[in-house]
Design an enzyme around this catalytic site. Structure first.
Site, mmCIF file in Angstrom:
data_model
loop_
_atom_site.group_PDB
_atom_site.id
_atom_site.type_symbol
_atom_site.label_atom_id
_atom_site.label_comp_id
_atom_site.label_asym_id
_atom_site.label_seq_id
_atom_site.Cartn_x
_atom_site.Cartn_y
_atom_site.Cartn_z
ATOM 1 N N LEU A 13 27.059 -18.264 10.779
ATOM 2 C CA LEU A 13 28.327 -18.673 10.149
ATOM 3 C C LEU A 13 29.361 -19.127 11.176
ATOM 4 C CD1 LEU A 13 28.710 -15.894 7.409
ATOM 5 C CD2 LEU A 13 27.763 -18.188 7.151
ATOM 6 N N CYS A 14 28.876 -19.811 12.241
ATOM 7 C CA CYS A 14 29.807 -20.330 13.252
ATOM 8 C C CYS A 14 29.513 -21.810 13.534
ATOM 9 C CB CYS A 14 29.742 -19.501 14.532
ATOM 10 S SG CYS A 14 28.097 -19.088 15.120
ATOM 11 N N GLY A 15 29.185 -22.530 12.471
ATOM 12 C CA GLY A 15 28.977 -23.967 12.594
ATOM 13 C C GLY A 15 27.759 -24.308 13.435
#
Length: 283
Positions: free
Chosen positions: A88-90
């Protein structure tokens, strides 16, 4: 009203997602502030040891040292890959692992081994049966200095034992809250960076002893800085990713509410039309 009911259920689902992404944004913001402050505070020390190394390098141009000189033939390469433990950090982890694959491709005829930092790097290498020399997960600020020392001591030992002929590190260098630069740096052999001022030095007991003591400490500081920069970049990326997700959820909720109101109004209008039509038929 079946359509309106489905829209209402979807609104509740998006609202739940909105609450999660908002909470994760707040957590990542807090962690980002902590790590970015550590990066800024540790930079003067890293710059100081770089200056010391530059001064010594300028005074020992004729001195030979394995960590400076390297080897004539490179057959074995060690790569320290820094990722996150969670997602969930691109594209944060994807870009790092893509750089690992680039190094492997460029050195296809050589033996490439990995020291993984973070679960994402560990799992990625394990699934592909890459030569994984060590892995470190769930690092916290209180243990990063000790782990950096452990890794630096290990790679120096691997180099002396000819397990590695070169060592690289892949990490994200923190620049600002909105930017981090993917960095690939050669750790061993260490690049000779000469001082700007031409000054002669006298070494006691001798230059070789000083270099043998200083170079592992220099690598320790380099790795510690890389760990802090990568952690700050990770939480910055996750903070921005969750912020975008939260804003998208808010827009979607607004659009769904409008759609729900239209569906509800259309259903009410249809009911009124049917009632009026039925009354007219009776008359």
């Amino acid at each position: 009203m079946a359509g309106a009911k489905e829209i209402k259920n979807r609104i509740k689902s998006v609202q739940s997602t909105h609450q999660i992404t908002k909470a994760m944004e707040i957590v990542s913001t807090t962690k980002f502030k902590r790590f970015s402050a550590l990066v800024v505070k540790s930079r003067p020390f890293a710059e100081s040891i770089q200056t010391i190394l530059s001064n010594i390098a300028s005074g020992v141009k004729s001195e030979k040292h394995p960590l400076f000189d390297g080897r004539e033939e490179v057959k074995k390469i060690g790569v320290i890959v820094m990722t996150s433990d969670t997602g969930l950090c691109g594209s944060f982890n994807h870009a790092t692992l893509k750089e690992l694959e680039k190094i492997r491709k460029e050195n296809s005829g050589k033996e490439v081994s990995v020291i993984a930092i973070g679960k994402k790097a560990r799992d990625y290498c394990t699934k592909r049966n890459y030569d994984l020399k060590a892995s470190y997960v769930q690092l916290v600020p209180e243990t990063m200095g000790k782990k950096a020392q452990e890794i630096s001591e290990n790679i120096v030992e691997y180099y002396y034992e000819h397990i590695f002929d070169e060592v690289y590190v892949i990490y994200n260098k923190f620049v600002s809250a909105l930017r981090s630069d993917l960095t690939v740096k050669k750790l061993i052999p260490i690049e000779r960076v000469e001082a700007k001022e031409n000054t002669s030095y006298i070494f006691e007991p001798d230059a070789e002893s000083i270099l043998s003591a200083l170079l592992p400490k220099y690598l320790n500081v380099e790795l510690y800085q890389a760990l802090l920069n990568n952690a700050a970049s990770e939480h910055s990326a996750r903070k921005n990713s969750m912020k975008n997700a939260t804003e998208n959820a808010e827009e979607m909720i607004t659009m769904l509410n409008l759609k729900y109101n239209r569906e509800r109004q259309a259903a009410i209008t249809q009911e009124i039309t049917e009632i009026v039509g039925g009354a007219a038929a009776l008359n």
